[in-house]
Design an enzyme around this catalytic site. Structure first.
Site, PDB file in Angstrom:
ATOM      1  N   LEU A 148       0.804  -1.238   0.000  1.00 40.16           N
ATOM      2  CA  LEU A 148       0.000   0.000   0.000  1.00 40.16           C
ATOM      3  C   LEU A 148       0.830   1.279   0.000  1.00 40.16           C
ATOM      4  CD1 LEU A 148      -2.454  -0.994   2.889  1.00 40.16           C
ATOM      5  CD2 LEU A 148      -2.571  -1.641   0.495  1.00 40.16           C
ATOM      6  N   PRO A 175       1.683  -2.094   4.815  1.00 41.99           N
ATOM      7  CA  PRO A 175       1.338  -0.675   4.672  1.00 41.99           C
ATOM      8  C   PRO A 175       2.580   0.142   4.318  1.00 41.99           C
ATOM      9  CG  PRO A 175       0.927  -1.482   6.913  1.00 41.99           C
ATOM     10  CD  PRO A 175       1.730  -2.527   6.208  1.00 41.99           C
ATOM     11  N   SER A 176       2.357   1.371   3.915  1.00 40.84           N
ATOM     12  CA  SER A 176       3.492   2.259   3.645  1.00 40.84           C
ATOM     13  C   SER A 176       4.215   2.559   4.952  1.00 40.84           C
ATOM     14  CB  SER A 176       2.989   3.569   3.032  1.00 40.84           C
ATOM     15  OG  SER A 176       4.039   4.515   3.028  1.00 40.84           O
ATOM     16  N   GLU A 177       5.521   2.652   4.861  1.00 42.97           N
ATOM     17  CA  GLU A 177       6.318   2.998   6.046  1.00 42.97           C
ATOM     18  C   GLU A 177       6.065   4.444   6.498  1.00 42.97           C
ATOM     19  OE1 GLU A 177       7.214   2.163   3.012  1.00 42.97           O
ATOM     20  OE2 GLU A 177       9.284   2.727   2.519  1.00 42.97           O
ATOM     21  N   GLU A 249      -2.245  -0.621  -9.390  1.00 36.32           N
ATOM     22  CA  GLU A 249      -2.896   0.692  -9.479  1.00 36.32           C
ATOM     23  C   GLU A 249      -1.816   1.727  -9.265  1.00 36.32           C
ATOM     24  OE1 GLU A 249      -6.323   1.127  -6.971  1.00 36.32           O
ATOM     25  OE2 GLU A 249      -6.693  -0.998  -7.175  1.00 36.32           O
ATOM     26  N   ASN A 284      -6.010  10.223  -8.928  1.00 39.76           N
ATOM     27  CA  ASN A 284      -6.982  10.476  -9.997  1.00 39.76           C
ATOM     28  C   ASN A 284      -7.441  11.928 -10.089  1.00 39.76           C
ATOM     29  OD1 ASN A 284      -8.480  10.443  -7.735  1.00 39.76           O
ATOM     30  ND2 ASN A 284      -9.856   8.789  -8.315  1.00 39.76           N
ATOM     31  N   GLU A 442     -14.094   8.206  -7.339  1.00 40.78           N
ATOM     32  CA  GLU A 442     -14.727   7.072  -7.981  1.00 40.78           C
ATOM     33  C   GLU A 442     -15.707   6.407  -7.005  1.00 40.78           C
ATOM     34  OE1 GLU A 442     -11.495   7.348  -7.254  1.00 40.78           O
ATOM     35  OE2 GLU A 442     -10.682   5.505  -6.422  1.00 40.78           O
ATOM     36  N   HIS A 448     -12.187   0.993 -10.918  1.00 37.38           N
ATOM     37  CA  HIS A 448     -11.087   1.958 -10.912  1.00 37.38           C
ATOM     38  C   HIS A 448      -9.866   1.288 -11.531  1.00 37.38           C
ATOM     39  CE1 HIS A 448      -8.568   5.203  -9.575  1.00 37.38           C
ATOM     40  NE2 HIS A 448      -7.868   4.431  -8.773  1.00 37.38           N
TER      41      HIS A 448
HETATM   42  P1  NAD Z   1       5.604   4.056  -3.632  1.00 35.07           P
HETATM   43  O1  NAD Z   1       5.608   3.297  -4.892  1.00 35.07           O
HETATM   44  O2  NAD Z   1       6.818   4.807  -3.258  1.00 35.07           O
HETATM   45  O3  NAD Z   1       5.329   3.067  -2.393  1.00 35.07           O
HETATM   46  C1  NAD Z   1       4.174   2.277  -2.325  1.00 35.07           C
HETATM   47  C2  NAD Z   1       4.460   1.037  -1.491  1.00 35.07           C
HETATM   48  O4  NAD Z   1       5.410   0.231  -2.163  1.00 35.07           O
HETATM   49  C3  NAD Z   1       5.030   1.324  -0.115  1.00 35.07           C
HETATM   50  O5  NAD Z   1       4.448   0.452   0.821  1.00 35.07           O
HETATM   51  C4  NAD Z   1       6.509   1.005  -0.294  1.00 35.07           C
HETATM   52  O6  NAD Z   1       7.137   0.623   0.904  1.00 35.07           O
HETATM   53  C5  NAD Z   1       6.433  -0.151  -1.257  1.00 35.07           C
HETATM   54  N1  NAD Z   1       7.659  -0.411  -2.009  1.00 35.07           N
HETATM   55  C6  NAD Z   1       8.634   0.459  -2.357  1.00 35.07           C
HETATM   56  N2  NAD Z   1       9.624  -0.181  -3.036  1.00 35.07           N
HETATM   57  C7  NAD Z   1       9.255  -1.481  -3.115  1.00 35.07           C
HETATM   58  C8  NAD Z   1       9.839  -2.634  -3.708  1.00 35.07           C
HETATM   59  N3  NAD Z   1      11.010  -2.588  -4.334  1.00 35.07           N
HETATM   60  N4  NAD Z   1       9.168  -3.803  -3.620  1.00 35.07           N
HETATM   61  C9  NAD Z   1       7.972  -3.870  -3.008  1.00 35.07           C
HETATM   62  N5  NAD Z   1       7.379  -2.816  -2.415  1.00 35.07           N
HETATM   63  C10 NAD Z   1       8.010  -1.636  -2.467  1.00 35.07           C
HETATM   64  O7  NAD Z   1       4.329   4.986  -3.683  1.00 35.07           O
HETATM   65  P2  NAD Z   1       3.854   6.075  -2.627  1.00 35.07           P
HETATM   66  O8  NAD Z   1       4.780   7.248  -2.681  1.00 35.07           O
HETATM   67  O9  NAD Z   1       3.607   5.423  -1.317  1.00 35.07           O
HETATM   68  O10 NAD Z   1       2.415   6.488  -3.223  1.00 35.07           O
HETATM   69  C11 NAD Z   1       2.231   7.483  -4.168  1.00 35.07           C
HETATM   70  C12 NAD Z   1       1.977   6.891  -5.536  1.00 35.07           C
HETATM   71  O11 NAD Z   1       0.864   6.008  -5.480  1.00 35.07           O
HETATM   72  C13 NAD Z   1       1.614   7.939  -6.572  1.00 35.07           C
HETATM   73  O12 NAD Z   1       2.283   7.688  -7.773  1.00 35.07           O
HETATM   74  C14 NAD Z   1       0.105   7.736  -6.764  1.00 35.07           C
HETATM   75  O13 NAD Z   1      -0.375   8.166  -8.001  1.00 35.07           O
HETATM   76  C15 NAD Z   1      -0.023   6.273  -6.566  1.00 35.07           C
HETATM   77  N6  NAD Z   1      -1.409   5.900  -6.211  1.00 35.07           N
HETATM   78  C16 NAD Z   1      -2.193   5.291  -7.151  1.00 35.07           C
HETATM   79  C17 NAD Z   1      -3.510   4.959  -6.869  1.00 35.07           C
HETATM   80  C18 NAD Z   1      -4.394   4.299  -7.886  1.00 35.07           C
HETATM   81  O14 NAD Z   1      -5.498   3.901  -7.523  1.00 35.07           O
HETATM   82  N7  NAD Z   1      -3.990   4.150  -9.141  1.00 35.07           N
HETATM   83  C19 NAD Z   1      -4.028   5.248  -5.607  1.00 35.07           C
HETATM   84  C20 NAD Z   1      -3.206   5.861  -4.667  1.00 35.07           C
HETATM   85  C21 NAD Z   1      -1.879   6.177  -4.988  1.00 35.07           C
END
Ligand code: NAD
Length: 478
Positions: A148, A175-177, A249, A284, A442, A448
């Site tokens: 996430l 979850p995100s850190e 996504e 979005n 949405e 989505h």
């Molecule tokens: P991110 O890609 O940096 O991180 C997302 C998750 O991936 C985090 O939990 C992170 O720890 C994990 N991660 C990072 N490197 C990894 C790896 N090598 N292997 C596995 N997991 C790893 O994204 P973010 O900064 O947390 O979120 C913002 C982004 O998310 C934006 O680009 C946004 O557009 C996108 N987003 C898209 C949607 C959608 O529905 N399309 C919804 C929300 C956010």
């Protein structure tokens, strides 16, 4: 004392041992508010093993029973809604009203997916052979790995977990850190339900450590990821090694087209709201605007006034705000760099354009940039901040062509009073979603999904639910 969170594996909280600890900051004060373990591949392996061993019994239960557990979780969420919303405000910088909406929507989403329990359908197809029946069953995939982002941290737990569980899968969530506190609260609430051990597991940590261990685990049958294109690509590469199904996504660069016959005030208000909601950090939301040259002056002038009235500050301290800080300094530097380079490349800054100094916190001024060229970085890269780059057009064809000229393909919108223009745009804009005379959100009963680099597969509704199933064909010869 700093709160330290623990992983939730096989129905219990695991004491941290010698993991590195990751500090979690409040983005408004930049103070440490908690810490999480950077969970090792070995412990991620234990979580996946727990999910795997719980899966068979879970899938054997009637779907309506599985749905009952989702309803138990949604009831717990509603009972604890104020505390959950405060956690989101504190760790993500979301304004209070929006955090409350996120929590309520999460509970509703669990209930909505629970309703599908009696509606999961297969098919029976006529056979070419005498006396044969062909059945198509929808079955669970097995263990889902849910990874996430931080921008809707609580809702996205449900968006992965609910369709996975109702269709008979078990799940390991990372979850995100940046925003683990609400997820830790989710695990606490889950532990108060009758959910069988191992069905839902939660592991904390960095992407490079815990996230990649989850994506590399060959016992994971599906990786459901929301986040950036760069990480999505890494996850897909890991999935390729094990031939794991992915549901991605990813980012967006949503175009909003404003026609000369549009209700300009409606367009201004909707686009402004879309750009300041969650401080512009929504995949979005309108990320670039194409306005008919004949109404450009009026539109830009009104948009600038609207953006200037945006109230921002620390959302833990003030309720009546339009936006809070960006998630962190890195996010702020990215937005600042994009805006500076856009201005250097010839865009005219109508309002905003700089970092806002509120003493602490990663704030950016609500910004309108005019005269942004189609090939400019600001029109092509995801900004993720309260910035609206504007470009003008002469014909709808031109606007549609520019809208489609993007690596992304998540959402799009058009403002017009003419049904013909609206429908042409819908037919010709190659995006997963198009909104007519409104911006996001949405609906949970929609679908989505992004095209091009915005993703693979999708979420919500029947189609989102079925992403978590595989078709099993049975040939019965009588
Ligand atoms: P991110 O890609 O940096 O991180 C997302 C998750 O991936 C985090 O939990 C992170 O720890 C994990 N991660 C990072 N490197 C990894 C790896 N090598 N292997 C596995 N997991 C790893 O994204 P973010 O900064 O947390 O979120 C913002 C982004 O998310 C934006 O680009 C946004 O557009 C996108 N987003 C898209 C949607 C959608 O529905 N399309 C919804 C929300 C956010």
């Amino acid at each position: 004392m700093t709160v330290t969170h623990r992983n939730f594996i096989n129905g219990r909280f695991i004491e941290n041992s010698n993991e590195d600890m990751i500090p979690v900051l409040n983005p408004a004060t930049e103070q440490v508010i908690s810490q999480i373990p950077d969970t090792s591949a070995a412990l991620v392996g234990e979580a996946v093993a727990a999910a795997k061993s719980a899966q068979k019994a879970w899938e054997r239960r009637p779907a309506i029973e599985r749905a009952g557990f989702l309803r138990q979780i949604s009831a717990k969420i509603r009972e604890n809604a104020p505390a959950l919303a405060s956690a989101i405000v504190e760790e993500q910088g979301k304004i209070q009203g929006l955090a409350e909406v996120e929590v309520a929507f999460t509970a509703d989403y669990l209930d909505y997916m629970a309703e599908w329990a009696r509606r999961i359908e297969g098919e029976i197809i006529t056979s070419d052979r005498p006396g044969e029946n062909i059945f198509l069953f929808r079955q669970a995939i097995g263990v889902v790995g849910g990874i996430l982002p931080w921008n809707f941290p609580f809702f996205l737990i449900a968006r992965k977990l609910a369709p996975a569980l109702v269709t008979g899968n078990t799940i390991v969530i990372k979850p995100s850190e940046e925003t683990p506190n609400n997820a830790a609260m989710f695990a606490e609430l889950l532990a108060q339900t009758d959910m069988p051990a191992g069905v839902v597991n939660l592991v904390f940590g960095k992407g490079a450590t815990t996230g990649s261990a989850l994506s590399d685990n060959e016992d994971v049958g599906m990786l459901s990821f929301t986040g950036s294109v760069e990480t999505g690509s890494r996850i897909m590469a890991a999935a390729a090694r094990n031939i794991t199904k992915v549901n991605l996504e990813l980012g967006g660069k949503a175009p909003a087209i404003v026609m000369a016959d549009a209700d300009i005030d409606l367009a201004v208000n909707a686009i402004k709201a879309s750009r300041v909601i969650n401080s512009g950090q929504v995949c979005n939301c309108a990320e670039r605007v194409y306005v008919d040259r004949r109404v450009e002056d009026e539109f830009v002038a009104k948009l600038a006034v609207a953006m200037e009235t945006t109230k921002y500050g620390d959302p833990s301290k003030q309720r009546d705000l339009d936006m809070g800080p960006l998630i962190n300094r890195a996010g702020l530097d990215k937005v600042d760099g994009l805006v500076k380079r856009a201005i250097d490349a010839g865009a005219e800054c109508i309002t905003g354009g700089a970092v806002a100094d509120l003493g602490s916190g990663a704030y950016f001024q609500p910004t309108v940039l005019r005269g942004c060229k189609q090939d400019a970085e600001i029109m092509q890269k995801e900004i993720f901040g309260p910035v609206i780059p504007v470009n003008s057009f002469d014909t709808l064809d031109e606007a549609i062509e520019r809208a489609n000229d993007s690596a992304y393909g998540l959402t799009s919108s058009i403002y017009t009073r003419d049904i013909g223009s609206a429908m042409r745009a819908c037919n010709e804009i190659k995006f997963g979603e198009t909104y007519i005379n409104r911006e996001n959100f949405e609906a949970m009963q929609g679908f989505h999904a992004g095209v091009r680099k915005s993703g693979i597969g999708g979420a919500d509704g029947k189609h989102g639910l079925y992403e978590y199933t595989q078709t099993h064909v049975v040939y019965l010869q009588n």
